[in-house]
Motif scaffolding. Structure first.
Motif, PDB file in Angstrom:
ATOM      1  N   VAL A  18      37.822  43.463  48.313  1.00 60.16           N
ATOM      2  CA  VAL A  18      38.623  42.106  48.806  1.00 60.16           C
ATOM      3  C   VAL A  18      37.573  41.196  48.853  1.00 60.16           C
ATOM      4  O   VAL A  18      36.291  41.160  49.354  1.00 60.16           O
ATOM      5  CB  VAL A  18      39.125  42.679  50.073  1.00 60.16           C
ATOM      6  CG1 VAL A  18      39.568  41.181  50.888  1.00 60.16           C
ATOM      7  CG2 VAL A  18      40.076  43.609  50.005  1.00 60.16           C
ATOM      8  N   GLU A  19      37.930  40.067  48.740  1.00 56.69           N
ATOM      9  CA  GLU A  19      37.004  38.713  48.598  1.00 56.69           C
ATOM     10  C   GLU A  19      38.092  37.673  49.314  1.00 56.69           C
ATOM     11  O   GLU A  19      38.738  36.983  48.436  1.00 56.69           O
ATOM     12  CB  GLU A  19      36.422  38.385  47.286  1.00 56.69           C
ATOM     13  CG  GLU A  19      35.579  39.422  46.774  1.00 56.69           C
ATOM     14  CD  GLU A  19      35.281  38.953  45.244  1.00 56.69           C
ATOM     15  OE1 GLU A  19      35.923  38.082  44.604  1.00 56.69           O
ATOM     16  OE2 GLU A  19      34.458  39.747  44.544  1.00 56.69           O
ATOM     17  N   GLY A  20      38.180  37.462  50.453  1.00 54.79           N
ATOM     18  CA  GLY A  20      38.910  36.437  51.372  1.00 54.79           C
ATOM     19  C   GLY A  20      40.426  36.889  50.776  1.00 54.79           C
ATOM     20  O   GLY A  20      40.969  37.901  51.045  1.00 54.79           O
ATOM     21  N   ASP A  21      41.281  35.995  50.315  1.00 54.16           N
ATOM     22  CA  ASP A  21      42.618  36.069  49.793  1.00 54.16           C
ATOM     23  C   ASP A  21      42.740  36.617  48.418  1.00 54.16           C
ATOM     24  O   ASP A  21      43.742  36.606  47.821  1.00 54.16           O
ATOM     25  CB  ASP A  21      43.249  34.786  50.148  1.00 54.16           C
ATOM     26  CG  ASP A  21      42.864  33.607  49.373  1.00 54.16           C
ATOM     27  OD1 ASP A  21      41.860  33.539  48.523  1.00 54.16           O
ATOM     28  OD2 ASP A  21      43.548  32.456  49.488  1.00 54.16           O
ATOM     29  N   ARG A  22      41.663  37.019  47.849  1.00 53.78           N
ATOM     30  CA  ARG A  22      41.540  37.680  46.442  1.00 53.78           C
ATOM     31  C   ARG A  22      40.926  38.913  46.504  1.00 53.78           C
ATOM     32  O   ARG A  22      40.404  39.279  47.305  1.00 53.78           O
ATOM     33  CB  ARG A  22      40.874  36.610  45.470  1.00 53.78           C
ATOM     34  CG  ARG A  22      41.388  35.067  45.678  1.00 53.78           C
ATOM     35  CD  ARG A  22      42.540  34.736  44.897  1.00 53.78           C
ATOM     36  NE  ARG A  22      42.543  34.913  43.499  1.00 53.78           N
ATOM     37  CZ  ARG A  22      43.556  34.604  42.696  1.00 53.78           C
ATOM     38  NH1 ARG A  22      44.762  34.329  43.284  1.00 53.78           N
ATOM     39  NH2 ARG A  22      43.278  34.641  41.390  1.00 53.78           N
ATOM     40  N   CYS A  23      41.204  39.734  45.447  1.00 55.35           N
ATOM     41  CA  CYS A  23      40.608  40.795  45.558  1.00 55.35           C
ATOM     42  C   CYS A  23      40.502  41.319  43.936  1.00 55.35           C
ATOM     43  O   CYS A  23      41.145  40.669  42.960  1.00 55.35           O
ATOM     44  CB  CYS A  23      41.735  42.072  45.952  1.00 55.35           C
ATOM     45  SG  CYS A  23      43.126  42.429  45.182  1.00 55.35           S
ATOM     46  N   ASP A  36      33.174  59.582  44.132  1.00 56.86           N
ATOM     47  CA  ASP A  36      32.745  60.911  43.459  1.00 56.86           C
ATOM     48  C   ASP A  36      31.877  60.170  42.570  1.00 56.86           C
ATOM     49  O   ASP A  36      31.376  60.779  41.407  1.00 56.86           O
ATOM     50  CB  ASP A  36      33.884  61.499  42.594  1.00 56.86           C
ATOM     51  CG  ASP A  36      34.446  62.521  43.697  1.00 56.86           C
ATOM     52  OD1 ASP A  36      33.785  63.170  44.357  1.00 56.86           O
ATOM     53  OD2 ASP A  36      35.654  62.939  43.361  1.00 56.86           O
ATOM     54  N   GLY A  37      31.721  58.932  42.408  1.00 56.63           N
ATOM     55  CA  GLY A  37      30.744  58.268  41.495  1.00 56.63           C
ATOM     56  C   GLY A  37      31.200  57.547  40.499  1.00 56.63           C
ATOM     57  O   GLY A  37      30.826  57.233  39.216  1.00 56.63           O
ATOM     58  N   GLY A  38      32.515  57.287  40.483  1.00 58.44           N
ATOM     59  CA  GLY A  38      33.524  56.714  39.228  1.00 58.44           C
ATOM     60  C   GLY A  38      33.033  55.198  39.114  1.00 58.44           C
ATOM     61  O   GLY A  38      32.421  54.438  39.729  1.00 58.44           O
ATOM     62  N   ASP A  39      33.628  54.667  38.121  1.00 66.41           N
ATOM     63  CA  ASP A  39      33.135  53.605  37.372  1.00 66.41           C
ATOM     64  C   ASP A  39      33.599  52.335  38.573  1.00 66.41           C
ATOM     65  O   ASP A  39      34.748  51.886  38.860  1.00 66.41           O
ATOM     66  CB  ASP A  39      34.070  53.256  36.138  1.00 66.41           C
ATOM     67  CG  ASP A  39      33.453  51.986  35.551  1.00 66.41           C
ATOM     68  OD1 ASP A  39      32.675  51.162  36.041  1.00 66.41           O
ATOM     69  OD2 ASP A  39      33.889  51.849  34.407  1.00 66.41           O
ATOM     70  N   GLY A  40      32.715  51.610  39.089  1.00 63.91           N
ATOM     71  CA  GLY A  40      32.766  50.499  39.870  1.00 63.91           C
ATOM     72  C   GLY A  40      32.963  49.222  39.481  1.00 63.91           C
ATOM     73  O   GLY A  40      32.834  48.166  40.242  1.00 63.91           O
ATOM     74  N   THR A  41      33.185  49.125  38.136  1.00 66.34           N
ATOM     75  CA  THR A  41      33.104  47.855  37.407  1.00 66.34           C
ATOM     76  C   THR A  41      34.431  47.317  37.949  1.00 66.34           C
ATOM     77  O   THR A  41      35.638  47.571  38.054  1.00 66.34           O
ATOM     78  CB  THR A  41      33.380  47.857  35.955  1.00 66.34           C
ATOM     79  OG1 THR A  41      32.386  48.680  35.404  1.00 66.34           O
ATOM     80  CG2 THR A  41      33.642  46.568  35.103  1.00 66.34           C
ATOM     81  N   LEU A  42      34.310  45.785  38.187  1.00 62.98           N
ATOM     82  CA  LEU A  42      35.404  45.170  38.806  1.00 62.98           C
ATOM     83  C   LEU A  42      36.204  44.325  37.891  1.00 62.98           C
ATOM     84  O   LEU A  42      35.904  43.748  36.836  1.00 62.98           O
ATOM     85  CB  LEU A  42      34.958  43.774  39.961  1.00 62.98           C
ATOM     86  CG  LEU A  42      34.035  44.510  41.140  1.00 62.98           C
ATOM     87  CD1 LEU A  42      33.548  43.506  41.870  1.00 62.98           C
ATOM     88  CD2 LEU A  42      35.061  45.457  42.003  1.00 62.98           C
ATOM     89  N   GLY A  43      37.562  44.154  38.010  1.00 60.03           N
ATOM     90  CA  GLY A  43      38.467  43.493  37.143  1.00 60.03           C
ATOM     91  C   GLY A  43      38.780  42.391  37.563  1.00 60.03           C
ATOM     92  O   GLY A  43      38.145  41.659  38.410  1.00 60.03           O
ATOM     93  N   ALA A  44      39.789  41.471  36.935  1.00 63.95           N
ATOM     94  CA  ALA A  44      39.865  40.247  37.155  1.00 63.95           C
ATOM     95  C   ALA A  44      40.572  40.036  38.344  1.00 63.95           C
ATOM     96  O   ALA A  44      41.273  40.933  39.151  1.00 63.95           O
ATOM     97  CB  ALA A  44      40.945  39.650  36.051  1.00 63.95           C
ATOM     98  N   ALA A  45      40.317  38.733  39.110  1.00 61.38           N
ATOM     99  CA  ALA A  45      40.885  38.363  40.477  1.00 61.38           C
ATOM    100  C   ALA A  45      42.315  38.411  40.378  1.00 61.38           C
ATOM    101  O   ALA A  45      42.998  37.911  39.500  1.00 61.38           O
ATOM    102  CB  ALA A  45      40.145  37.240  41.048  1.00 61.38           C
TER     103      ALA A  45
END
Length: 315
Positions: A18-23, A36-45
């Protein structure tokens, strides 16, 4: 990071940062996968509305709730007429509760005689913890911090405890705050305790303003160590602090907020104090229509974890 879980294709939902009113969704998909160590890559807002969230961890491997604030334990046992063993100041109490958590706005079902009560707490979520871990190892395993409303049905608990085999009916599902935060997001986190005022309102009036970092006899690393004494803890274990409870400056059991005190984070504690001071409890337990609000604010007065806000309904 500030993490939340939105509804998804399974009961475990869809994990987002979460980044303010976006995620932004995490590639691993769920909170358990991330832990469990899964992929923490962030997708599009994408747009984020905190009113849409599930519990940040809807299903955990286990929920272990301690009693770090021994003042609370002493008062509640006094209400039951139970003696307070000296060992309770050195060896933490802990029970294993239901490892399914409700959203922060979920209703609280209640029936007459149940003695429905709130319990405002701080909780941590761990990564994997090996059996026999030291407090230092336990501290390194803390991945997230959040708030917790650990519902208690006070009218059912004494008969269960009299059987000598722990809670079942007296401990329904607890609610988690909308957001779970990594330790680096919290200026009040010292590696073992969260310092900040836990704000509890009941029906719109201040009920509790206890300091979470004060009177915490057993910190989170020690609670985790206690839990892991004879077994490994899997990633996704939730450890509750127990009801946050402060004594008065003079060592007394605490005063209501309306009288200049820090109040209480459960109704049972206020009822005990009323009995001690006046011979009888005056504050009723929760009934349908009551509303409970639990929050903690940061230095800028903004909510750190989002607000737990629940209404009691007839079961």
């Amino acid at each position: 990071m500030k993490l939340a879980t939105l509804p998804g294709p399974t009961p475990d939902g869809r994990l987002v940062a979460v980044e303010g009113d976006r995620c932004r969704p995490l590639a691993c998909g769920t909170m358990l996968a991330w832990l469990d160590g899964g992929d923490g890559t962030l997708g599009a807002a994408e747009p984020f509305d905190i009113r849409d969230v599930l519990a940040p961890l809807p299903r955990s491997w286990q929920f272990l709730d301690g009693s770090s604030y021994v003042n609370h334990v002493e008062l509640v046992r006094r209400a039951r007429g139970a003696e307070m063993p000296e060992s309770f100041w050195h060896d933490p109490l802990m029970y294993q509760g239901l490892s399914v958590f409700t959203p922060p706005t979920a209703s609280i079902p209640s029936k007459p005689g149940w003695g429905t009560d709130l319990e405002a707490e701080v909780a941590v979520v761990t990564g994997p913890v090996p059996r026999g871990a030291s407090p230092a190892e336990a501290a390194k395993a803390i991945r997230l911090i959040c708030l917790l409303n650990d519902i208690s049905l006070r009218g059912l608990i004494p008969a269960e405890l009299a059987k000598g085999f722990g809670f079942v009916h007296g401990k329904p599902a607890s609610a988690l705050s909308p957001l779970a935060l990594t330790p680096d997001e919290l200026p009040g986190w010292d590696g073992a305790r969260l310092h900040g005022t836990l704000r509890v309102d009941l029906n719109g009036a201040p009920f509790g303003r206890a300091e979470a970092g004060v009177d915490m006899i057993f910190d989170f690393p020690h609670l985790i160590t206690h839990a892991a004494a004879t077994r490994d803890l899997p990633a996704g274990t939730v450890i509750g602090s127990g009801t946050v409870s402060n004594r008065d400056a003079d060592g007394g059991p605490g005063r209501p907020v309306a009288e200049g005190g820090r109040g209480y984070n459960c109704i049972a504690e206020q009822r005990v104090v009323e009995t001690i001071l006046h011979g009888d409890a005056a504050t009723p337990f929760l009934v349908p229509g009551d509303r409970v609000k639990i929050d903690m604010q940061g230095p800028d007065d903004a909510s750190l974890f989002g607000i737990i806000e629940q209404e009691v309904i007839a079961a």
